[in-house]
Design a protein around this motif. Structure first.
Motif: not given
Length: 441
Positions: A254-267
């Protein structure tokens, strides 16, 4: 020193142990006896497995390995166990580590080529690591917060609370008031009178009488109110609802979602491929907002290299006690990371699949207010007393038992405390794999 009067008969080869400073675990004549036995086993092993070592190489191996065992093991029984285990491995497998010759040589070659970079090529290794993760119910029994606490409508945050140092009750609204808080920062230890120093001139009767003394000042329990004084009381919340009310818990996903961290990004895909497990340790301090994060250390499981080792500025306006005698932190620089910045870094480096490794992690995750599903806690897995969950072996004891390393001489090093559990887990998995290989033979 070596005297090789004959190379055809192993019993006529004279070897002399290298001195161990300040002292060896056994007498010199006993070391000499085991060194001769070890050399004889190397000699037989060389012939049996056609290893083609020269006599000088066998002598060097015998002397160096006996010295290494004598240096690492401070107790006679440990020394004997280690050297007998080495001789058993040589006799049965032809190798010092107990692995088949081909696999052992492969491991030795990998050591020369930085095998840390290839440790997770085999998915089975991380599947084994995943199997060590502690089930949720067991985490709960060990005071882990595994789900977001629910606060009822009639809940009231406690205002009157006991000081975590001196034990006196005080009003949280008055925590900034100047008071006299006397306490002992050290732990109570058991000792006989004859071992107690600095008794301040007081006469103590009976050398066999057992006392409780504080290791910070060697004062007897009840002798004084404390050897350290602060101008403010401190508190540490243990109830999950109280903790959640003061600063909310959040799941890492949920923390990652709230920070808009995209799981499928290259990084993130690259990070997920390289960082599958981390060692974590925190140092905490007391402020007007309770027991807060003050330092965060992260170690990569695969490479055992530092990911993060930073002082964290707590949220509280009034910093009361840095716990310097334990944490080793004496000041907090103004340019330190804030709590929110540290949490963002954790969210970028970890996710729901990341395995978090540490010792007594419930306290660390409580101050971070983070919930992870995959936890390996060496305090739970490897403590000798598995009946009483409150009795857990300290990391110092496990480091000596598993790794023969003596840590935490005085102050804690959070970077070291994050690394040692990783080494313990790796040692445990390596032992399991060796047993599997032997059973297949």
């Amino acid at each position: 020193m070596v005297d090789t009067t004959s190379t055809s008969n192993t019993t006529t080869t004279k070897l002399f142990p290298i001195p161990v400073i300040p002292f060896a675990p056994v007498r010199q004549d006993e070391r000499q006896h085991y060194l001769n036995l070890l050399y004889n086993q190397y000699f037989l092993c060389n012939s049996k497995f056609n290893l083609q070592y020269s006599i000088n190489q066998l002598i060097k191996k015998s002397i160096n390995n006996e010295f290494k065992i004598a240096k690492l093991n401070k107790i006679k029984s440990q020394y004997q166990h280690s050297i007998k285990k080495l001789m058993f491995n040589l006799k049965k497998f032809g190798t010092e580590d107990g692995l088949p010759i081909q696999l052992s040589q492969s491991n030795n070659n990998n050591d020369d080529n930085d095998n840390d970079d290839n440790i997770d090529n085999d998915d089975d290794y991380y599947n084994q690591l995943k199997n060590l993760c502690i089930p949720i119910q067991r985490l709960k029994r060990n005071n882990y917060i595994t789900e977001i606490p629910l606060i009822s409508n009639n809940y009231k945050f406690p205002i009157l609370i006991d000081c975590n140092h001196c034990g006196n009750s005080f009003n949280l609204n008055e925590i900034s008031n100047i008071v006299s808080c006397n306490f002992h920062p050290g732990k109570l230890i058991t000792s006989t009178n004859e071992n107690i120093n600095n008794n301040k001139g007081k006469k103590i009767f009976g050398n066999d009488y057992i006392n409780k003394i504080y290791n910070c000042c060697n004062e007897l329990k009840g002798q004084s109110q404390g050897c350290k004084k602060l101008n403010h009381h401190v508190f540490k919340l243990n109830n999950s609802i109280d903790l959640h009310y003061l600063k909310p818990f959040i799941n890492i996903s949920n923390l990652r979602n709230s920070l808009n961290i995209i799981n499928n990004s290259k990084i993130q895909l690259l990070r997920k491929q390289k960082i599958k497990a981390i060692g974590l340790d925190c140092e905490m301090c007391y402020t007007d907002k309770g027991f807060e994060l003050m330092k965060l250390s992260l170690i990569d499981f695969k490479t055992e290299k530092k990911i993060l080792d930073s002082i964290i500025h707590p949220d509280g306006d009034l910093i009361i006690d840095l716990n310097s005698h334990v944490s080793g932190v004496n000041n907090i620089p103004k340019n330190s990371l804030t709590f929110d910045e540290a949490i963002i870094k954790l969210a970028q480096l970890t996710d729901n699949d990341t395995i978090i490794i540490g010792h007594g992690l419930e306290n660390d995750l409580n101050v971070l207010r983070l919930i992870y599903p995959n936890i390996i806690d060496t305090a739970i897995l490897f403590s000798e007393n598995q009946i009483d969950i409150k009795r857990k072996d300290p990391l110092k004891k496990l480091a000596w038992s598993f790794l023969s390393e003596n840590i935490q001489g005085k102050e804690h090093d959070s970077l070291e405390d994050a690394l040692i559990p990783i080494k313990i887990v790796k040692k445990h998995l390596d032992n399991i794999n060796k047993i599997k290989i032997r059973n297949k033979m």
